[in-house]
Design an enzyme around this catalytic site. Structure first.
Site, PDB file in Angstrom:
ATOM      1  N   GLU A  37       0.900  -1.288  -0.006  1.00  0.00           N
ATOM      2  CA  GLU A  37      -0.080   0.084  -0.190  1.00  0.00           C
ATOM      3  C   GLU A  37       0.841   1.193   0.013  1.00  0.00           C
ATOM      4  O   GLU A  37       1.819   1.389   0.920  1.00  0.00           O
ATOM      5  CB  GLU A  37      -0.774  -0.132   1.312  1.00  0.00           C
ATOM      6  CG  GLU A  37      -1.784   1.193   1.221  1.00  0.00           C
ATOM      7  CD  GLU A  37      -2.672   1.412   2.496  1.00  0.00           C
ATOM      8  OE1 GLU A  37      -2.809   0.411   3.227  1.00  0.00           O
ATOM      9  OE2 GLU A  37      -3.473   2.472   2.574  1.00  0.00           O
ATOM     10  N   ARG A 262       5.467 -12.511   9.888  1.00  0.00           N
ATOM     11  CA  ARG A 262       6.047 -11.563   9.330  1.00  0.00           C
ATOM     12  C   ARG A 262       7.397 -11.093  10.474  1.00  0.00           C
ATOM     13  O   ARG A 262       7.648 -11.779  11.095  1.00  0.00           O
ATOM     14  CB  ARG A 262       5.070 -10.128   9.778  1.00  0.00           C
ATOM     15  CG  ARG A 262       4.744  -9.925  11.330  1.00  0.00           C
ATOM     16  CD  ARG A 262       3.796  -8.873  11.570  1.00  0.00           C
ATOM     17  NE  ARG A 262       4.321  -7.700  11.137  1.00  0.00           N
ATOM     18  CZ  ARG A 262       3.487  -6.938  10.234  1.00  0.00           C
ATOM     19  NH1 ARG A 262       2.805  -7.510   9.553  1.00  0.00           N
ATOM     20  NH2 ARG A 262       3.956  -5.696   9.906  1.00  0.00           N
ATOM     21  N   LYS A 272       4.448   1.109   9.508  1.00  0.00           N
ATOM     22  CA  LYS A 272       4.771   2.479   8.665  1.00  0.00           C
ATOM     23  C   LYS A 272       3.934   3.309   9.578  1.00  0.00           C
ATOM     24  O   LYS A 272       4.557   4.535   9.358  1.00  0.00           O
ATOM     25  CB  LYS A 272       3.814   2.115   7.381  1.00  0.00           C
ATOM     26  CG  LYS A 272       4.791   1.346   6.334  1.00  0.00           C
ATOM     27  CD  LYS A 272       4.039   1.121   4.912  1.00  0.00           C
ATOM     28  CE  LYS A 272       3.074   0.268   4.732  1.00  0.00           C
ATOM     29  NZ  LYS A 272       2.516   0.100   3.452  1.00  0.00           N
TER      30      LYS A 272
HETATM   31  P1  ATP Z   1       3.046  -2.058   8.122  1.00  0.00           P
HETATM   32  O1  ATP Z   1       2.130  -3.075   9.065  1.00  0.00           O
HETATM   33  O2  ATP Z   1       4.396  -2.184   8.339  1.00  0.00           O
HETATM   34  O3  ATP Z   1       2.502  -0.641   7.669  1.00  0.00           O
HETATM   35  P2  ATP Z   1       1.614  -3.389   5.890  1.00  0.00           P
HETATM   36  O4  ATP Z   1       1.454  -4.832   6.001  1.00  0.00           O
HETATM   37  O5  ATP Z   1       0.571  -2.613   6.205  1.00  0.00           O
HETATM   38  O6  ATP Z   1       2.894  -2.644   6.731  1.00  0.00           O
HETATM   39  P3  ATP Z   1       1.793  -3.199   2.971  1.00  0.00           P
HETATM   40  O7  ATP Z   1       2.095  -2.094   2.371  1.00  0.00           O
HETATM   41  O8  ATP Z   1       0.302  -3.797   3.216  1.00  0.00           O
HETATM   42  O9  ATP Z   1       2.136  -2.869   4.462  1.00  0.00           O
HETATM   43  O10 ATP Z   1       2.812  -4.718   2.915  1.00  0.00           O
HETATM   44  C1  ATP Z   1       2.937  -4.978   1.694  1.00  0.00           C
HETATM   45  C2  ATP Z   1       3.353  -6.488   1.810  1.00  0.00           C
HETATM   46  O11 ATP Z   1       4.553  -6.716   2.644  1.00  0.00           O
HETATM   47  C3  ATP Z   1       2.214  -7.387   2.180  1.00  0.00           C
HETATM   48  O12 ATP Z   1       2.239  -8.379   1.627  1.00  0.00           O
HETATM   49  C4  ATP Z   1       2.631  -7.583   3.813  1.00  0.00           C
HETATM   50  O13 ATP Z   1       2.254  -8.822   3.981  1.00  0.00           O
HETATM   51  C5  ATP Z   1       4.241  -7.439   3.818  1.00  0.00           C
HETATM   52  N1  ATP Z   1       4.926  -7.270   5.107  1.00  0.00           N
HETATM   53  C6  ATP Z   1       4.644  -6.053   5.708  1.00  0.00           C
HETATM   54  N2  ATP Z   1       5.342  -5.953   6.770  1.00  0.00           N
HETATM   55  C7  ATP Z   1       6.124  -7.241   6.809  1.00  0.00           C
HETATM   56  C8  ATP Z   1       6.756  -7.723   7.723  1.00  0.00           C
HETATM   57  N3  ATP Z   1       7.306  -7.145   8.907  1.00  0.00           N
HETATM   58  N4  ATP Z   1       7.447  -8.826   7.595  1.00  0.00           N
HETATM   59  C9  ATP Z   1       7.224  -9.508   6.238  1.00  0.00           C
HETATM   60  N5  ATP Z   1       6.466  -8.978   5.372  1.00  0.00           N
HETATM   61  C10 ATP Z   1       5.737  -7.801   5.813  1.00  0.00           C
HETATM   62 MG    MG Z   2      -1.329  -2.730   5.159  1.00  0.00          MG
END
Ligand code: ATP
Ligand code: MG
Length: 571
Positions: A37, A262, A272
């Site tokens: 995102e 994760r 984020k």
């Molecule tokens: P955050 O919680 O840090 O804001 P998010 O999951 O909302 O991260 P996205 O942009 O939706 O961020 O993530 C893109 C991809 O990265 C998703 O498939 C998510 O599962 C993966 N991802 C995000 N954080 C992690 C992590 N700490 N370890 C592994 N994969 C991750």
């Molecule tokens: Mg997300």
């Protein structure tokens, strides 16, 4: 014992894919995606997901898309899109012509929503957000049906069309899936699919005033792109039934969602939302602050893409959450830089040293080895003259036991140069601080051991004062003082664990002359001081370095101790 030629064991996702290929489940295709995102910069957790998704596609001869899941116009910006593209490329991955945007599918998503309404599987609901929450129930109590749940298909079609047309104020109506308000899985209690929201979207502008919710949109995006294995983190495990429900009810192509743990790192926060808070609150100097766990921060700090990829490979893929020691990441960085970073001499805290018996105007160009790990990197010339800078820490007026470096009357070796003996010092009259040393040198031996067997226990780095280049050096420590920064006293938040010592700026450093004008991003090992990378703040007449990592390898020590323990346990 594994046979020496044994392949490394497959992780559980590789096993699923290998099995699918065997049974020809997806006609032999493997198609993954990385779906960020665009609401912030990527962090090291995303790197794990990127390496996993692009890595699987590579390994199994498949494809991996880069897709922006840009369905929430409020938090998303072009700046984030540009940074994500740059970061994924920098990590070494290529999506070829498969760069997609969830927002490009808005029309198709809308049509599918209409299809669900026609099938009696979705309805327009007038409950306020607060009422919707109340009706939802809890983990232990079932929810209540919305009074609008029984609206006719025709009424729903009409209202949904008018939602799109902008007839209703923001937040006044939603489109909801008609599933089961008593489901033990809260995600299945008539989840919201669309909300009314007047917000300008970075790609679709003002075309839409209804926006799809994540669960609805995500499943459809995967389906449209023909993804085979839709890999996500464990929090989405209990969203999978909903993912499946949407695709089954629509009767469209249906990828398989697979969840993995994760990445969490010690001394690091990874959300984020919180990283944005650090940027907005001025706790760091931007998303690419070298203390940030962002890809751009790590790049600026001097981490290599290779070291990040190696780290991601080593930590593996699991079904259970755990926290990885940040020392393991730093270990991978050191290991890689050890192979590729040329050695140079840089003095962080200069102390002026005059070699009294060295001819006043003489300059010698001495040979120095660029990388003992790689003879192919050759040698360079380093100027030596009568006045040098040494590291202030390498001198003690009253040396404690086991301090073998320079002290009054003590002889040490200068790297690539002569043996010198300290014969005197000059002190600041007011403060008593030593401001200059006087030494004599032995013109005979250079480099190795003294031919007459004199014992010299220390080899010090140095620069020639007349030739050295001034530099600013930024030293970093963990951004947080606690291994688990989220663990806080009542009434506090993670920011109370920010370290006051995460950045130390040294403005009077001296480096060897060959570094003048080094381009941002150039990496070096300053002998004995660590690995350093030229910061983008540098200019033609100003050198700024970030210390990437020190030379002390905490992870190597941990591994060594573990091995010793295992050994003693065996015997
Ligand atoms: P955050 O919680 O840090 O804001 P998010 O999951 O909302 O991260 P996205 O942009 O939706 O961020 O993530 C893109 C991809 O990265 C998703 O498939 C998510 O599962 C993966 N991802 C995000 N954080 C992690 C992590 N700490 N370890 C592994 N994969 C991750
Ligand atoms: Mg997300």
């Amino acid at each position: 014992m594994t046979a020496p030629d044994a392949r490394p064991a497959l992780n559980f996702i590789q096993e699923i894919i290998a099995e699918d290929l065997k049974t020809n489940k997806w006609d032999g295709r493997v198609h993954t995606r990385f779906p960020p995102e665009p609401n912030g910069y990527l962090h090291i957790g995303h790197a794990k997901s990127i390496c996993l998704n692009f890595g699987l596609a590579d390994e199994f001869g498949g494809l991996c898309n880069l897709r922006f899941d840009d369905t929430n116009p409020i938090k998303e910006e072009q700046e984030y899109i540009d940074s994500i593209i740059e970061d994924v490329r920098w990590l070494g991955f290529d999506w070829k012509d498969r760069l997609y945007y969830g927002s490009d599918y808005f029309e198709q998503m809308y049509e599918w929503a209409v299809q669900l309404i026609n099938a009696g599987k979705a309805y327009v609901c007038d409950l306020t957000p607060e009422q919707t929450r109340q009706y939802r129930g809890t983990l232990t109590t079932p929810g209540k049906d919305s009074p609008y749940r029984t609206r006719s298909v025709d009424e729903n079609l009409d209202l949904f069309e008018r939602m799109r047309a902008g007839d209703f104020p923001d937040g006044s109506r939603t489109l909801r899936a008609k599933i089961d308000m008593a489901s033990p899985n809260l995600n299945m209690r008539d989840p919201v699919m669309y909300r009314v929201l007047r917000a300008r979207h970075h790609r679709t502008g003002d075309k839409w005033c209804i926006y799809p919710m994540y669960d609805w949109a995500h499943a459809l995006e995967d389906s449209i792109e023909g993804i085979t294995h839709s890999i996500c983190t464990l929090e989405f495990e209990n969203h999978r039934p909903l993912y499946d429900w949407f695709l089954d009810e629509l009767g469209v192509y249906h990828p398989q969602q697979i969840e993995f743990a994760r990445l969490e790192l010690t001394y690091t926060i990874m959300s984020k939302r919180r990283l944005l808070e650090l940027v907005d609150g001025g706790h760091v100097c931007g998303w690419d602050d070298p203390r940030m766990p962002t890809i751009s921060g790590m790049r600026r700090r001097g981490y290599t893409p290779e070291s990040i990829r190696t780290f991601c490979k080593r930590i593996g893929v699991a079904k259970f959450n755990s926290t990885v020691d940040i020392a393991k990441l730093e270990h991978a960085v050191r290991e890689d830089l050890n192979k590729r970073a040329p050695r140079v001499m840089g003095v962080l805290h200069p102390l002026r040293v005059v070699i009294d018996n060295y001819p006043e105007h003489q300059v010698e160009e001495l040979d120095a080895v660029n990388n003992p790990e790689d003879p192919g990197m050759g040698t360079r010339k380093v100027p030596f003259s009568r006045v040098l800078y040494l590291e202030r820490d390498d001198f003690r007026e009253d040396p404690p036991k086991k301090f073998f470096r320079l002290a009054p009357g003590r002889e040490v070796r200068l790297r690539y140069a002569y043996y010198i003996t300290c014969t005197g010092m000059v002190k600041d009259e007011q403060t008593g601080e030593v401001v200059e040393l006087h030494c004599t040198y032995d013109p005979a031996p250079r480099g190795g051991d003294s031919p007459d067997g004199r014992k010299v226990k220390a080899t010090l780095h140095w620069v020639s004062a007349a030739h050295a280049v001034g530099a600013e050096v930024r030293l970093y420590d963990h951004l947080f003082t606690k291994a688990d920064p989220g663990d806080v006293e009542a009434g506090q938040d993670y920011k109370s664990n920010l370290s006051p010592n995460s950045l130390e700026v040294l403005t009077h450093c001296k480096v060897e002359p060959g570094l003048a004008g080094a381009a941002p991003g150039t990496r070096y090992q300053f002998e004995r001081n660590g690995y350093f990378c030229v910061d983008p703040d540098s200019s033609a007449d100003r050198l700024v370095f970030n210390r990437t990592v020190t030379l002390r390898d905490a992870w190597a020590r941990i591994e060594k101790a573990q091995m010793a323990q295992e050994k003693s346990g065996e015997s």
